[in-house]
Design a protein around this motif. Structure first.
Motif, PDB file in Angstrom:
ATOM      1  N   LEU A 231      58.073  94.443   0.891  1.00  0.00           N
ATOM      2  CA  LEU A 231      56.850  94.731   0.142  1.00  0.00           C
ATOM      3  C   LEU A 231      56.404  96.178   0.295  1.00  0.00           C
ATOM      4  CD1 LEU A 231      54.728  91.505   0.723  1.00  0.00           C
ATOM      5  CD2 LEU A 231      56.460  91.977  -1.001  1.00  0.00           C
ATOM      6  N   ALA A 232      56.729  96.797   1.417  1.00  0.00           N
ATOM      7  CA  ALA A 232      56.429  98.218   1.593  1.00  0.00           C
ATOM      8  C   ALA A 232      57.534  99.037   0.935  1.00  0.00           C
ATOM      9  CB  ALA A 232      56.323  98.560   3.074  1.00  0.00           C
TER      10      ALA A 232
ATOM     11  N   VAL B 175      51.019  98.008  -5.200  1.00  0.00           N
ATOM     12  CA  VAL B 175      51.551  97.405  -3.976  1.00  0.00           C
ATOM     13  C   VAL B 175      51.205  95.926  -3.985  1.00  0.00           C
ATOM     14  CG1 VAL B 175      51.448  97.424  -1.447  1.00  0.00           C
ATOM     15  CG2 VAL B 175      51.324  99.570  -2.717  1.00  0.00           C
ATOM     16  N   ASP B 176      52.117  95.116  -3.510  1.00  0.00           N
ATOM     17  CA  ASP B 176      51.882  93.677  -3.452  1.00  0.00           C
ATOM     18  C   ASP B 176      50.604  93.380  -2.671  1.00  0.00           C
ATOM     19  OD1 ASP B 176      52.167  90.865  -2.293  1.00  0.00           O
ATOM     20  OD2 ASP B 176      53.869  90.934  -3.666  1.00  0.00           O
ATOM     21  N   VAL B 177      49.800  92.453  -3.208  1.00  0.00           N
ATOM     22  CA  VAL B 177      48.508  92.144  -2.608  1.00  0.00           C
ATOM     23  C   VAL B 177      48.648  91.598  -1.193  1.00  0.00           C
ATOM     24  CG1 VAL B 177      48.385  89.772  -3.501  1.00  0.00           C
ATOM     25  CG2 VAL B 177      46.281  91.058  -3.083  1.00  0.00           C
TER      26      VAL B 177
ATOM     27  N   SER C 233      51.981  85.744  -4.422  1.00  0.00           N
ATOM     28  CA  SER C 233      50.813  86.180  -5.164  1.00  0.00           C
ATOM     29  C   SER C 233      51.224  87.171  -6.229  1.00  0.00           C
ATOM     30  CB  SER C 233      49.799  86.854  -4.221  1.00  0.00           C
ATOM     31  OG  SER C 233      49.461  85.994  -3.161  1.00  0.00           O
ATOM     32  N   PRO C 234      50.425  87.361  -7.265  1.00  0.00           N
ATOM     33  CA  PRO C 234      50.748  88.366  -8.262  1.00  0.00           C
ATOM     34  C   PRO C 234      50.627  89.752  -7.700  1.00  0.00           C
ATOM     35  CG  PRO C 234      48.568  87.448  -8.654  1.00  0.00           C
ATOM     36  CD  PRO C 234      49.197  86.629  -7.576  1.00  0.00           C
ATOM     37  N   LYS C 235      51.304  90.677  -8.298  1.00  0.00           N
ATOM     38  CA  LYS C 235      51.251  92.053  -7.846  1.00  0.00           C
ATOM     39  C   LYS C 235      49.839  92.596  -7.996  1.00  0.00           C
ATOM     40  CE  LYS C 235      55.676  92.490  -7.012  1.00  0.00           C
ATOM     41  NZ  LYS C 235      56.214  92.800  -5.703  1.00  0.00           N
ATOM     42  N   ALA C 236      49.442  93.449  -7.050  1.00  0.00           N
ATOM     43  CA  ALA C 236      48.108  94.050  -7.128  1.00  0.00           C
ATOM     44  C   ALA C 236      48.102  95.163  -8.144  1.00  0.00           C
ATOM     45  CB  ALA C 236      47.699  94.572  -5.753  1.00  0.00           C
TER      46      ALA C 236
END
Length: 320
Positions: A177-178, A252-254, A317-320
């Protein structure tokens, strides 16, 4: 109204399965493992802060002739023996966790390995605890006792995350995710957090709360060690500012964003408590809160590292 064709078996297989892959018992015991390991750090701190570290002067017995504390030992014996009893609660949770994943160990070897690691930490801590008593609360051994607890807490964080993976998340494999720019920052957060905790242990070994009125200190200058301790704290705060800037500048992913915000809140609270306890001459209540904060900071840092680098992260979760 036209009939909607039923999805084929291939299409159903391609859809992520809803719900976690593990039972409610496994998930509950994973959380209990994390909470219990944080809790025993706090109760161990209470032993030290009430000067009850040698309330049971022997190990594994409380005295040379008794397994339990005797009335003659007073409140210090009760506090120290009570903390030893909590180890049995921790052991029961660890064995329960191991038993709950045993049947599915071939399908979930990750949970099996993490459960074994959490369980192995208990005899390791018992051995270090014995050395602590035998050496009259040597501050370096006491510090090692604390650091091992931090390692077990980090393992428990990963265990909780893995216990919450759904079948779909177990099957998929995504990039960390990073992103590439954030990964060095995440590494810096992990390293600086570890240095902060270790230096905090050394500061404690130089301070007045020895666990017993006759226990030795590490003979380092408390004020100097405190000044050294805050250096990685300042660097950690700066690193967090950089991380938050990058997170809110990019998509960035929530899940990673949430873990970073949680860690930021814990670090700021811990910094406030740390400054307050220093300038108020280390009152017991604030020192105890600071020990709890160290445990929570370790857990939050482990969560940031896990969500940043793991290819399998719970709570899709959906992407932020």
């Amino acid at each position: 109204m036209p009939n909607t064709p039923a999805p084929t078996s291939a299409a159903r297989a391609a859809e992520p399965a809803a719900g976690p892959a593990t039972s409610r018992l496994v998930r509950s015991l994973a959380v209990a493992t994390l909470v219990a390991n944080i809790g025993i750090v706090v109760t161990g701190g209470a032993v030290r802060l009430t000067a009850s570290g040698l309330g049971c002067p022997e190990w594994p017995l409380c005295t040379a002739d008794s397994l339990v504390a005797t009335p003659e030992m007073g409140i210090h014996g009760v506090i120290e023996f009570g903390n030893r009893l909590l180890t049995f609660v921790l052991t029961a949770i660890a064995f329960g966790m191991l038993a709950s994943v045993w049947k599915g160990r071939s399908a979930r070897p990750d949970l099996m390995r993490l459960s074994v690691a959490a369980l192995a930490g208990i005899p390791a801590q018992a051995f270090i605890g014995g050395i602590t008593v035998w050496t009259g609360l040597n501050p370096w051994v006491v510090g090692l006792h604390f650091i091992v607890s931090m390692i077990i807490i980090a393992v428990a964080v990963v265990l909780v995350n893995r216990a919450w993976l759904s079948p779909g998340q177990l099957a998929e494999r995504h990039e960390p995710l990073a992103g590439r720019t954030l990964r060095p920052v995440v590494w810096a957060i992990a390293v600086l957090s570890a240095i902060t905790v270790v230096l905090g242990v050394i500061v404690t070994g130089a301070g007045p709360h020895a666990g017993d009125h006759g226990a030795a200190r590490n003979n380092l200058d408390p004020d100097l060690m405190t000044r050294i301790h805050v250096v990685p704290v300042y660097l950690l705060v700066f690193t967090l500012i950089v991380a938050l800037y990058l997170v809110y500048r990019r998509t960035v992913d929530v899940r990673f964003k949430r873990s970073l915000l949680l860690f930021t809140a814990v670090v700021l609270a811990q910094a406030v408590i740390g400054y307050a306890q220093h300038f108020l001459a280390l009152p017991i209540a604030l020192v105890a809160l600071h020990m709890l904060g160290a445990s929570l900071m370790t857990a939050a840092a482990a969560q940031v590292f896990y969500t940043g680098f793991s290819r399998k992260v719970p709570e899709q979760s959906p992407k932020a």
